[in-house]
Each structure stands twice: as structure tokens, then as C-alpha cells.
Design a protein around this motif. Sequence first.
Motif, PDB file in Angstrom:
ATOM      1  N   ALA A 149     -31.830  20.561 -28.359  1.00 45.86           N
ATOM      2  CA  ALA A 149     -32.760  21.689 -28.426  1.00 45.86           C
ATOM      3  C   ALA A 149     -32.031  22.985 -28.737  1.00 45.86           C
ATOM      4  CB  ALA A 149     -33.527  21.807 -27.113  1.00 45.86           C
ATOM      5  N   SER A 150     -30.846  23.166 -28.178  1.00 45.60           N
ATOM      6  CA  SER A 150     -30.089  24.400 -28.406  1.00 45.60           C
ATOM      7  C   SER A 150     -29.644  24.530 -29.857  1.00 45.60           C
ATOM      8  CB  SER A 150     -28.870  24.460 -27.486  1.00 45.60           C
ATOM      9  OG  SER A 150     -27.900  23.487 -27.852  1.00 45.60           O
ATOM     10  N   ARG A 151     -29.681  23.427 -30.581  1.00 47.82           N
ATOM     11  CA  ARG A 151     -29.267  23.429 -31.987  1.00 47.82           C
ATOM     12  C   ARG A 151     -30.448  23.241 -32.935  1.00 47.82           C
ATOM     13  NH1 ARG A 151     -25.398  22.089 -28.789  1.00 47.82           N
ATOM     14  NH2 ARG A 151     -23.189  22.357 -29.322  1.00 47.82           N
ATOM     15  N   GLY A 152     -31.664  23.226 -32.375  1.00 44.74           N
ATOM     16  CA  GLY A 152     -32.845  23.037 -33.196  1.00 44.74           C
ATOM     17  C   GLY A 152     -32.960  21.646 -33.777  1.00 44.74           C
ATOM     18  N   LEU A 153     -32.380  20.665 -33.090  1.00 45.84           N
ATOM     19  CA  LEU A 153     -32.363  19.287 -33.570  1.00 45.84           C
ATOM     20  C   LEU A 153     -33.316  18.420 -32.744  1.00 45.84           C
ATOM     21  CD1 LEU A 153     -28.486  18.868 -33.906  1.00 45.84           C
ATOM     22  CD2 LEU A 153     -30.120  19.283 -35.763  1.00 45.84           C
ATOM     23  N   PRO A 154     -33.762  17.295 -33.288  1.00 44.27           N
ATOM     24  CA  PRO A 154     -34.595  16.376 -32.498  1.00 44.27           C
ATOM     25  C   PRO A 154     -33.782  15.747 -31.375  1.00 44.27           C
ATOM     26  CG  PRO A 154     -34.010  15.391 -34.608  1.00 44.27           C
ATOM     27  CD  PRO A 154     -33.558  16.822 -34.668  1.00 44.27           C
ATOM     28  N   ARG A 155     -34.478  15.292 -30.336  1.00 44.54           N
ATOM     29  CA  ARG A 155     -33.794  14.695 -29.191  1.00 44.54           C
ATOM     30  C   ARG A 155     -32.954  13.485 -29.607  1.00 44.54           C
ATOM     31  NH1 ARG A 155     -35.441  16.343 -24.127  1.00 44.54           N
ATOM     32  NH2 ARG A 155     -34.833  14.347 -23.197  1.00 44.54           N
ATOM     33  N   ALA A 156     -33.408  12.780 -30.639  1.00 40.93           N
ATOM     34  CA  ALA A 156     -32.654  11.613 -31.101  1.00 40.93           C
ATOM     35  C   ALA A 156     -31.245  12.004 -31.518  1.00 40.93           C
ATOM     36  CB  ALA A 156     -33.386  10.945 -32.267  1.00 40.93           C
ATOM     37  N   ALA A 157     -31.097  13.199 -32.085  1.00 45.48           N
ATOM     38  CA  ALA A 157     -29.764  13.666 -32.484  1.00 45.48           C
ATOM     39  C   ALA A 157     -28.889  13.886 -31.260  1.00 45.48           C
ATOM     40  CB  ALA A 157     -29.883  14.951 -33.294  1.00 45.48           C
ATOM     41  N   GLY A 158     -29.487  14.349 -30.170  1.00 45.10           N
ATOM     42  CA  GLY A 158     -28.739  14.527 -28.935  1.00 45.10           C
ATOM     43  C   GLY A 158     -28.267  13.200 -28.366  1.00 45.10           C
ATOM     44  N   HIS A 159     -29.119  12.186 -28.439  1.00 43.25           N
ATOM     45  CA  HIS A 159     -28.722  10.872 -27.934  1.00 43.25           C
ATOM     46  C   HIS A 159     -27.605  10.274 -28.787  1.00 43.25           C
ATOM     47  CE1 HIS A 159     -31.818  11.066 -25.011  1.00 43.25           C
ATOM     48  NE2 HIS A 159     -32.832  10.917 -25.851  1.00 43.25           N
ATOM     49  N   LYS A 160     -27.668  10.492 -30.096  1.00 41.58           N
ATOM     50  CA  LYS A 160     -26.611   9.989 -30.971  1.00 41.58           C
ATOM     51  C   LYS A 160     -25.280  10.680 -30.659  1.00 41.58           C
ATOM     52  CE  LYS A 160     -25.503   9.058 -35.821  1.00 41.58           C
ATOM     53  NZ  LYS A 160     -24.145   9.629 -35.779  1.00 41.58           N
ATOM     54  N   ALA A 161     -25.335  12.008 -30.465  1.00 44.45           N
ATOM     55  CA  ALA A 161     -24.124  12.744 -30.106  1.00 44.45           C
ATOM     56  C   ALA A 161     -23.618  12.299 -28.739  1.00 44.45           C
ATOM     57  CB  ALA A 161     -24.399  14.244 -30.117  1.00 44.45           C
ATOM     58  N   GLY A 162     -24.537  11.976 -27.837  1.00 41.58           N
ATOM     59  CA  GLY A 162     -24.141  11.481 -26.520  1.00 41.58           C
ATOM     60  C   GLY A 162     -23.431  10.147 -26.603  1.00 41.58           C
ATOM     61  N   ALA A 163     -23.857   9.291 -27.535  1.00 43.84           N
ATOM     62  CA  ALA A 163     -23.192   8.004 -27.723  1.00 43.84           C
ATOM     63  C   ALA A 163     -21.760   8.205 -28.210  1.00 43.84           C
ATOM     64  CB  ALA A 163     -23.986   7.148 -28.711  1.00 43.84           C
ATOM     65  N   GLU A 164     -21.548   9.213 -29.032  1.00 50.38           N
ATOM     66  CA  GLU A 164     -20.194   9.517 -29.503  1.00 50.38           C
ATOM     67  C   GLU A 164     -19.321  10.022 -28.352  1.00 50.38           C
ATOM     68  OE1 GLU A 164     -21.030  12.263 -32.599  1.00 50.38           O
ATOM     69  OE2 GLU A 164     -21.843  10.732 -33.960  1.00 50.38           O
ATOM     70  N   ALA A 165     -19.948  10.744 -27.410  1.00 50.31           N
ATOM     71  CA  ALA A 165     -19.209  11.207 -26.233  1.00 50.31           C
ATOM     72  C   ALA A 165     -18.770  10.029 -25.365  1.00 50.31           C
ATOM     73  CB  ALA A 165     -20.058  12.180 -25.424  1.00 50.31           C
ATOM     74  N   VAL A 166     -19.573   8.975 -25.350  1.00 53.88           N
ATOM     75  CA  VAL A 166     -19.197   7.774 -24.597  1.00 53.88           C
ATOM     76  C   VAL A 166     -17.875   7.219 -25.120  1.00 53.88           C
ATOM     77  CG1 VAL A 166     -19.808   5.357 -24.154  1.00 53.88           C
ATOM     78  CG2 VAL A 166     -21.537   7.145 -23.905  1.00 53.88           C
ATOM     79  N   THR A 167     -17.722   7.200 -26.437  1.00 53.58           N
ATOM     80  CA  THR A 167     -16.485   6.710 -27.031  1.00 53.58           C
ATOM     81  C   THR A 167     -15.287   7.536 -26.574  1.00 53.58           C
ATOM     82  OG1 THR A 167     -17.662   5.875 -28.980  1.00 53.58           O
ATOM     83  CG2 THR A 167     -15.294   6.251 -29.208  1.00 53.58           C
ATOM     84  N   ARG A 168     -15.443   8.868 -26.563  1.00 48.06           N
ATOM     85  CA  ARG A 168     -14.345   9.740 -26.112  1.00 48.06           C
ATOM     86  C   ARG A 168     -14.039   9.524 -24.637  1.00 48.06           C
ATOM     87  NH1 ARG A 168     -17.449  13.378 -29.312  1.00 48.06           N
ATOM     88  NH2 ARG A 168     -18.334  14.359 -27.439  1.00 48.06           N
TER      89      ARG A 168
END
Length: 254
Positions: A39-58
Motif C-alpha cells: 500500500a505504501s508503494r501504491g501496489l496491489p497486495r499480491a505484490a507485497g506477498h511476492k516481496a514477502g516471499a523474497e524476504a523468506v529467502t533472505r
Amino acid sequence: MPPLVGVAPAGALPTGASSGGSVPSHVAIIMDGNGRWAASRGLPRAAGHKAGAEAVTRCLRAARANGVDYLTLYAFSSENWRREPSEVADLTGLLKFYLRHKVAELHREQVKIRFVGEVGRFGPELCSEMTRAEELTAGNTGLTLLLALSYGGRSDIVQAARALARAAKCGALDPAAIDEDMVSGYLLTAGVPDPDVIVRTSGEHRLSNFLLWQSAYAELVFLDTLWPDFDEACFTRVLNIYGRRERRFGARPA
């Protein structure tokens, strides 16, 4: 923030707890903030979940690099089923993608995968993928990754109580013999030591029905960082906070 302490006999440790040290054996994380990040980036929630999955890898990379034995991630709570069907579909689609395309990589890295929760609610196709991942990695000797999916701490305790009641009813168990160790053995996390530290991101300060029995003596760390921004530096910060805590498990200080 002070450590969470309880009552235990002096010199004794609760079931599954480690004696402390700068590196926790078991780190559990409530991954929160995907929606606000998007939301802070004006993106759909799905984009946040995808970015969250990348954080899991880190996060997984940092846990392995620092010698953590167990990493439990609260990926989908039992309450998450109440979200909009489109968001649930996004989350389950992301889970399906990672099960099909990332498990082989984790297997090569000797990661053992285990799922805890009412995973049957995801349907036979995803359940089959989860079973395949667990069977493929069962013999691995590296970090154990527990993914809490459709998980709730209260329902975990309830299913353990029901199992104990069934065993007592059929005469396989003397109710008087039930103790904390036995209850722990009937939880979905049976065989896994209790978490040494539970982390929640995004600035929220609550457990949200996560590992309620298992968290009795866990250190609690709350970070303002939104989960998609979680990286190796954040993991190091958690370890530094944990390393400064004195874990007494209810005993008097020396």
C-alpha cells in the motif's frame, strides 16, 4: 523489552528449551506487513506477498549462515481464511509456485522441510506438493524449516487434547500420567524444541495465536520493519538482541 519468564524449578529447563547463548537454536517469525508494504508503494497486495516471499529467502540464508537449527515461519494463519477470496488465491498460488520451483534448491542445501497446521484445507493438489517436499527432504541434516500453514495455536492445543482424550478413553493412556512433556509430544510441533526467540515484524506487539504453548519461555522481539524489507541485517539485529537477554526460565538470578 524484558524477556518473557515463567516459573520453573531452579536449575531446570522447560520442555525443549535450550540453555541460551548468543545464537538461538530455534527462531520463529511472525511475518507481518506485506499489505502495508504494498500500500505504501501504491501496489496491489499480491505484490507485497511476492516481496514477502523474497524476504523468506533472505531470512533462510541468514539463519543457515548463523548456525540456527530450526526456523519456523508463520506463513498462513487459520484466521487468514477470512480474507478476501482473491487474496487467499494469491497466497495459495504463491505457495504452489514455491513448492514446485524452490524445493529442489532447498533440498540441495540440506534443508529439511516440515509443515504444521490444518494443511488439508488447501486441497489435495497442494497437500500432495507438501507431502512430496517433506518426503524429499526428510533425510536432510541441515536447518529444519517449519512452515506454519493454516495454523492456530489454540487449535493446536485442542487437537492435542482430543488425541490425549482418545488415548485415555481406549485405555492406552492413564490420565494421571499426562504431564507437560506428554502434551508437547501431541502438538503439531512434536519433536522440535520450543522456540528460543519469537520475532514479529511491522511494529505489532502480539502473538496472534502463534505457538501459544511452545512460546511459554521464548524471548519476544518486535521489529518495526515491514516483512518484505526484512534482510540479513535484520536477522543479525535479532541475534544481537537475543544475545543480550538473560534467560532464567523463572529461576532466581545467580
